[in-house]
Design a protein around this motif. Structure first.
Motif, short mmCIF file in Angstrom:
data_model
loop_
_atom_site.label_atom_id
_atom_site.label_comp_id
_atom_site.label_asym_id
_atom_site.label_seq_id
_atom_site.Cartn_x
_atom_site.Cartn_y
_atom_site.Cartn_z
N SER A 7 47.89 -39.90 11.43
CA SER A 7 46.64 -39.27 11.83
C SER A 7 45.60 -39.40 10.72
O SER A 7 44.42 -39.68 10.98
CB SER A 7 46.88 -37.79 12.15
OG SER A 7 45.70 -37.19 12.63
N LEU B 15 51.72 -50.76 14.01
CA LEU B 15 51.38 -49.50 13.33
C LEU B 15 51.58 -49.59 11.83
O LEU B 15 51.03 -48.79 11.08
CB LEU B 15 52.27 -48.38 13.87
CG LEU B 15 51.67 -47.58 15.00
CD1 LEU B 15 52.63 -46.50 15.42
CD2 LEU B 15 50.34 -46.99 14.59
N ASN C 115 44.23 -26.86 13.93
CA ASN C 115 45.61 -27.33 13.82
C ASN C 115 46.65 -26.24 14.08
O ASN C 115 47.85 -26.53 14.05
CB ASN C 115 45.83 -28.01 12.47
CG ASN C 115 45.24 -29.40 12.48
OD1 ASN C 115 45.70 -30.26 13.24
ND2 ASN C 115 44.21 -29.63 11.70
N VAL D 76 46.77 -40.66 19.68
CA VAL D 76 45.80 -41.66 20.14
C VAL D 76 45.97 -42.95 19.35
O VAL D 76 45.90 -44.06 19.89
CB VAL D 76 44.35 -41.14 19.95
CG1 VAL D 76 43.34 -42.20 20.33
CG2 VAL D 76 44.12 -39.87 20.75
N PHE D 77 46.25 -42.82 18.06
CA PHE D 77 46.36 -43.98 17.17
C PHE D 77 47.68 -44.73 17.38
O PHE D 77 47.72 -45.96 17.44
CB PHE D 77 46.23 -43.50 15.72
CG PHE D 77 46.22 -44.59 14.69
CD1 PHE D 77 45.31 -45.65 14.78
CD2 PHE D 77 47.09 -44.57 13.61
CE1 PHE D 77 45.29 -46.65 13.81
CE2 PHE D 77 47.07 -45.56 12.65
CZ PHE D 77 46.16 -46.61 12.76
N THR D 78 48.76 -43.96 17.49
CA THR D 78 50.09 -44.58 17.53
C THR D 78 50.53 -44.93 18.95
O THR D 78 51.44 -45.73 19.12
CB THR D 78 51.16 -43.62 16.95
OG1 THR D 78 51.22 -42.44 17.76
CG2 THR D 78 50.84 -43.23 15.51
N GLY D 79 49.88 -44.32 19.94
CA GLY D 79 50.29 -44.54 21.32
C GLY D 79 51.43 -43.64 21.75
O GLY D 79 51.92 -43.73 22.87
N LYS D 80 51.86 -42.74 20.83
CA LYS D 80 52.92 -41.79 21.21
C LYS D 80 52.33 -40.66 22.07
O LYS D 80 51.17 -40.32 21.92
CB LYS D 80 53.53 -41.16 19.95
CG LYS D 80 54.32 -42.12 19.08
CD LYS D 80 54.97 -41.34 17.93
CE LYS D 80 55.47 -42.25 16.83
NZ LYS D 80 55.96 -41.50 15.66
N LYS E 93 46.93 -52.07 12.93
CA LYS E 93 46.03 -50.95 13.26
C LYS E 93 45.53 -50.22 12.01
O LYS E 93 44.33 -49.94 11.91
CB LYS E 93 46.74 -49.97 14.20
CG LYS E 93 46.77 -50.41 15.66
CD LYS E 93 47.53 -49.34 16.43
CE LYS E 93 47.47 -49.50 17.92
NZ LYS E 93 48.10 -48.33 18.59
N MET F 102 45.37 -36.56 17.52
CA MET F 102 44.70 -37.77 17.02
C MET F 102 45.72 -38.83 16.66
O MET F 102 45.51 -40.02 16.91
CB MET F 102 43.85 -37.44 15.79
CG MET F 102 42.49 -36.89 16.14
SD MET F 102 41.49 -38.17 16.97
CE MET F 102 40.09 -37.16 17.49
N SER F 103 46.82 -38.42 16.05
CA SER F 103 47.87 -39.35 15.70
C SER F 103 48.40 -40.04 16.96
O SER F 103 48.63 -41.25 16.97
CB SER F 103 49.01 -38.62 14.98
OG SER F 103 49.99 -39.53 14.56
N ILE G 243 51.85 -37.54 21.98
CA ILE G 243 51.72 -36.26 21.26
C ILE G 243 50.37 -35.72 21.69
O ILE G 243 49.35 -36.38 21.46
CB ILE G 243 51.66 -36.47 19.73
CG1 ILE G 243 52.69 -37.51 19.28
CG2 ILE G 243 51.82 -35.16 18.99
CD1 ILE G 243 52.53 -37.89 17.80
N ASP H 192 45.22 -32.62 14.54
CA ASP H 192 45.51 -33.89 13.87
C ASP H 192 46.64 -34.63 14.56
O ASP H 192 46.66 -35.86 14.60
CB ASP H 192 45.89 -33.64 12.40
CG ASP H 192 44.69 -33.16 11.58
OD1 ASP H 192 43.56 -33.57 11.88
OD2 ASP H 192 44.90 -32.36 10.64
N LEU H 193 47.60 -33.90 15.10
CA LEU H 193 48.73 -34.55 15.78
C LEU H 193 48.31 -35.24 17.07
O LEU H 193 48.81 -36.31 17.40
CB LEU H 193 49.86 -33.55 16.03
CG LEU H 193 50.75 -33.31 14.80
CD1 LEU H 193 51.66 -32.10 15.02
CD2 LEU H 193 51.59 -34.53 14.45
#
Lengths: 284, 284
Positions: A127, A168, B110, B129-133, A172, B126-127, B135, B123-124
């Motif tokens: 994040s 990842l 948070n 969105v970035f990782t595709g997981k 990215k 957002m993570s 969460i 923040d999780l």
């Protein structure tokens, strides 16, 4: 002939900065300490561990090791992580992965306190890479790419950067770091159509395709900087990158060799994270 | 003349899917429920709340409200969030921000459980969105852009997409979502050099510049799809987007109007997240 962007030059400069920070910390009574947790006896883990241990020694960073058997239980590994989380003398933690299949890797990775996550294994560290917040630390490989650009004074502002690969661990995060450096960033991957024409538009190309010789002469033009993240073994059994070096080097302005480029910088970046973790704690 | 990509058509289709999911949940004895936490009496918060409440009603989603005074203490707000985290009858939480200055917004954001974070405030999330997981949930606005592309059958695979803007609420998440859809994605921003020439290369442009009329005729060409995220008020006091609609619309293939485009889809996306949160919980 292209300028060679040499990992050893970047590492030398990085190490000087790290040593100065270590001295400052020691002056305050703090001994920056990395804890390596290894499960089993994977040869490539042991080899990386040896490199990291040596680099720690050179830079005055302490290095503790916790070795666990291949059949360690989930509970014991989680208890170990809980212990290092609570141990004020440990500033950064490196846990080798992938873990044996009987362990729930996602749960274990996220058990680590993000402030000790010097190898970007937690979701919260990821994040931070995305949002730009100082949560944890970015992955060492894309940061090594940025250290190379910085060291050689390659300003990214307003430049076109192309990242080949969307993983990842490299693609990215590298893209996010380049956006932060004010580059106009294009992310390419296996589904990109006519990648050579996209790459030729770039000022800076970061190649993290994960396959030897993907980037040939048709991808490049005069004036470009090429950062090759790939580490592959070619038909003759030699280490090589994702870039066809012999074809590309005569055309472009600057290029990292493989070996001797990005890969040789990552260990210093890792140890640098441990020292930064200790500094953040002191300054908190 | 360009095809208009109408928010109301996308919303109608989304709402049908949401209603079907609500019916399925109710059949299992689960009433999907949104909890809105509002601090103070900000008119734009109240206006958004009204829209969300109405949309919940239409779709059969319950909507609870917790209204707190402008001078609420950090402790009381954190206690409120703790309560909704633990309340099994609440599936999603919307907290209006920015919060009053005496509150530590980062800490409060948070504190919310990521699985109830239907507006991507942690923040999780957002993570994820970035990782595709999976969460939490992505921000509603960039997801609304994707819903529009999906609804109108605009396949992104192998297409060139340009995102104008690098904010955490729209630009960066939209870029990640487009990469996931296999587009070759370029992120532009205020430091991009010759943005019109970059934009003209695109098949799809998502404009989140945050300024009226930034994108004029020189940014576009035939065949493009333009998604305008901007919501501005022009000199005549009328709502307008970041795109100079009158100049761009005659050239491109498809375009979202403002109003009536992206903005009109976000509330359904939000309510859709509440329902998905409930479904994830049921299926966990």
């Amino acid at each position: 002939m292209a300028k060679q962007l040499l990992g050893k030059e970047v590492t030398a400069a990085l190490n000087e900065k790290i040593k100065a920070n270590v001295a400052e910390l020691q002056g305050k009574g703090v001994n920056p300490t990395l804890c390596i947790i290894r499960v089993g006896e994977n040869p490539s883990d042991i080899s990386y561990e040896r490199g990291a241990t040596k680099r720690c020694e050179t830079l005055g960073v302490a290095c503790e090791k916790i070795l666990l058997p291949e059949d360690v239980s989930q509970e014991e590994l989680l208890a170990t992580i809980d212990k290092v989380n609570k141990d004020d003398s440990i500033h950064g933690v490196l846990l080798f992965r992938p873990l044996p299949k009987h362990l729930d890797q996602a749960v274990i990775e996220n058990a680590l306190a993000p402030e000790k996550d010097v190898d970007c294994m937690t979701d919260l560290s990821m994040s931070g890479v995305f949002t730009g917040k100082k949560i944890g630390f970015p992955p060492c490989t894309p940061q090594a790419c940025m250290e190379i650009l910085d060291h050689y004074g390659i300003d990214c502002t307003g430049k076109k950067a192309v990242v080949i690969g969307r993983s990842l661990v490299v693609g990215k995060p590298a893209a996010m770091m380049l956006v932060k450096k004010n580059a106009t960033v294009t992310i390419c991957h296996t589904r990109t159509v006519d990648m050579p024409s996209v790459a030729r538009e770039a000022d800076i190309i970061i190649v993290a395709a994960g396959r030897a010789g993907v980037v040939g002469a048709e991808y490049v033009k005069e004036g470009q900087t090429i950062i090759d993240v790939g580490i592959n073994v070619n038909a003759e059994g030699k280490l090589c990158g994702d870039v066809d070096y012999a074809a590309v080097e005569p055309i472009v302005d600057a290029i990292t060799p493989v070996p001797g480029g990005v890969g040789s910088v990552t260990t210093s970046v890792l140890v640098g994270h441990v020292v930064e973790a200790a500094m953040r704690k002191v300054n908190a």
